[in-house]
Design a protein around this motif. Sequence first.
Motif, mmCIF file in Angstrom:
data_model
loop_
_atom_site.group_PDB
_atom_site.id
_atom_site.type_symbol
_atom_site.label_atom_id
_atom_site.label_comp_id
_atom_site.label_asym_id
_atom_site.label_seq_id
_atom_site.Cartn_x
_atom_site.Cartn_y
_atom_site.Cartn_z
ATOM 1 N N VAL A 257 41.893 0.557 35.514
ATOM 2 C CA VAL A 257 41.350 1.827 34.808
ATOM 3 C C VAL A 257 40.610 1.271 33.476
ATOM 4 N N SER A 258 40.014 2.303 32.874
ATOM 5 C CA SER A 258 39.354 1.876 31.447
ATOM 6 C C SER A 258 40.345 2.277 30.509
ATOM 7 N N VAL A 259 40.185 1.657 29.242
ATOM 8 C CA VAL A 259 40.849 1.711 28.022
ATOM 9 C C VAL A 259 41.147 3.248 27.580
ATOM 10 N N HIS A 260 39.840 3.941 28.015
ATOM 11 C CA HIS A 260 39.863 5.257 27.730
ATOM 12 C C HIS A 260 40.860 6.177 28.639
ATOM 13 N N THR A 261 40.987 5.797 29.784
ATOM 14 C CA THR A 261 41.991 6.405 30.892
ATOM 15 C C THR A 261 43.454 6.123 30.256
ATOM 16 N N LEU A 262 43.620 4.885 29.979
ATOM 17 C CA LEU A 262 45.087 4.622 29.710
ATOM 18 C C LEU A 262 45.447 5.490 28.346
ATOM 19 N N ARG A 263 44.581 5.706 27.255
ATOM 20 C CA ARG A 263 44.965 6.389 26.269
ATOM 21 C C ARG A 263 44.878 7.758 26.787
ATOM 22 N N TYR A 264 44.338 8.183 27.462
ATOM 23 C CA TYR A 264 44.407 9.461 28.034
ATOM 24 C C TYR A 264 45.589 9.874 28.949
ATOM 25 N N TYR A 265 46.068 9.022 29.792
ATOM 26 C CA TYR A 265 47.265 9.122 30.480
ATOM 27 C C TYR A 265 48.563 9.187 29.330
ATOM 28 N N GLU A 266 48.422 8.561 28.469
ATOM 29 C CA GLU A 266 49.722 8.606 27.427
ATOM 30 C C GLU A 266 49.546 9.818 26.664
ATOM 31 N N ARG A 267 48.309 10.475 26.376
ATOM 32 C CA ARG A 267 48.235 11.768 25.625
ATOM 33 C C ARG A 267 48.483 13.013 26.490
ATOM 34 N N ALA A 268 48.061 12.644 27.860
ATOM 35 C CA ALA A 268 48.466 13.790 28.906
ATOM 36 C C ALA A 268 50.150 13.891 29.347
ATOM 37 N N GLY A 269 50.859 12.907 28.881
ATOM 38 C CA GLY A 269 52.060 12.983 29.274
ATOM 39 C C GLY A 269 52.432 12.572 30.701
ATOM 40 N N LEU A 270 51.435 11.486 31.165
ATOM 41 C CA LEU A 270 51.885 10.826 32.386
ATOM 42 C C LEU A 270 52.483 9.686 32.325
ATOM 43 N N VAL A 271 52.581 8.947 31.382
ATOM 44 C CA VAL A 271 53.497 7.823 31.322
ATOM 45 C C VAL A 271 54.654 8.014 30.887
ATOM 46 N N SER B 163 49.786 2.274 37.837
ATOM 47 C CA SER B 163 49.164 2.070 38.974
ATOM 48 C C SER B 163 49.503 3.180 40.019
ATOM 49 N N ILE B 164 50.838 3.702 39.861
ATOM 50 C CA ILE B 164 51.209 4.881 40.710
ATOM 51 C C ILE B 164 50.603 6.286 40.269
ATOM 52 N N CYS B 165 50.228 6.304 39.088
ATOM 53 C CA CYS B 165 49.315 7.581 38.504
ATOM 54 C C CYS B 165 48.047 7.405 38.861
ATOM 55 N N THR B 166 47.270 6.150 39.023
ATOM 56 C CA THR B 166 46.097 6.206 39.609
ATOM 57 C C THR B 166 45.928 6.262 40.829
ATOM 58 N N LYS B 167 46.914 5.910 41.829
ATOM 59 C CA LYS B 167 46.868 6.119 43.204
ATOM 60 C C LYS B 167 46.995 7.801 43.505
ATOM 61 N N LEU B 168 48.053 8.291 42.830
ATOM 62 C CA LEU B 168 48.212 9.645 43.010
ATOM 63 C C LEU B 168 46.705 10.425 42.583
ATOM 64 N N ARG B 169 46.196 10.044 41.477
ATOM 65 C CA ARG B 169 44.711 10.671 41.046
ATOM 66 C C ARG B 169 43.775 10.540 42.144
ATOM 67 N N THR C 243 50.075 18.205 37.967
ATOM 68 C CA THR C 243 51.255 17.875 39.049
ATOM 69 C C THR C 243 51.561 16.485 38.977
ATOM 70 N N ILE C 244 51.040 15.620 38.668
ATOM 71 C CA ILE C 244 51.308 14.127 38.130
ATOM 72 C C ILE C 244 52.332 14.242 36.846
ATOM 73 N N ARG C 245 51.891 15.086 35.989
ATOM 74 C CA ARG C 245 52.663 15.254 34.659
ATOM 75 C C ARG C 245 54.280 15.764 34.970
ATOM 76 N N ARG C 246 54.081 16.779 35.923
ATOM 77 C CA ARG C 246 55.525 17.177 36.402
ATOM 78 C C ARG C 246 56.255 16.077 37.248
ATOM 79 N N TYR C 247 55.572 15.550 38.007
ATOM 80 C CA TYR C 247 56.268 14.203 38.724
ATOM 81 C C TYR C 247 56.909 13.183 37.716
ATOM 82 N N ALA C 248 55.985 12.908 36.621
ATOM 83 C CA ALA C 248 56.467 11.970 35.591
ATOM 84 C C ALA C 248 57.634 12.603 34.799
ATOM 85 N N GLN C 249 57.685 13.935 34.667
ATOM 86 C CA GLN C 249 58.785 14.556 33.976
ATOM 87 C C GLN C 249 60.022 14.702 34.901
ATOM 88 N N LEU C 250 60.115 14.749 36.119
ATOM 89 C CA LEU C 250 61.132 14.450 36.982
ATOM 90 C C LEU C 250 61.601 12.918 37.112
#
Length: 121
Positions: free
Chosen positions: A30-44, A67-73, A81-88
């Motif tokens: 994934v791109s550097v931008h995507t990694l930063r976005y995943y972190e900001r979006a609460g997916l990590v 990698s799991i987040c990327t596969k789900l996307r 929904t990925i954010r909710r899963y990450a929270q769980l």
Amino acid sequence: MLEVKPASGPAPAGPQTGLTIAEAARRTGVSVHTLRYYERAGLVITTIDRTHSGRRRYQREDLKWISICTKLRSTGMPIRTIRRYAQLVCAGPGNEEERLALLESHRADVTAKLAELAENL
């Protein structure tokens, strides 16, 4: 169930070790931008380590989760929904039924979409 289990063995690496954001992007595809976005979006699910100068350092567990987040996307799972899963997952044991229900619901959506696509070919 999809989650990242901490590796047993030596203590986790500190912020001075690990991969830079560019290295993590290469390894995860994934791109550097995507990694930063995943972190900001609460997916990590972990707090990404930072060096004393504030640069991100990704550990093995971070890459596995990304990698799991990327596969789900890639299956069309919405970010919320990925954010909710990450929270769980972050909440720890005791909510496995809710996690499973979330994943099974998504699988049903994907299966329905595949059937629709096949019908329209």
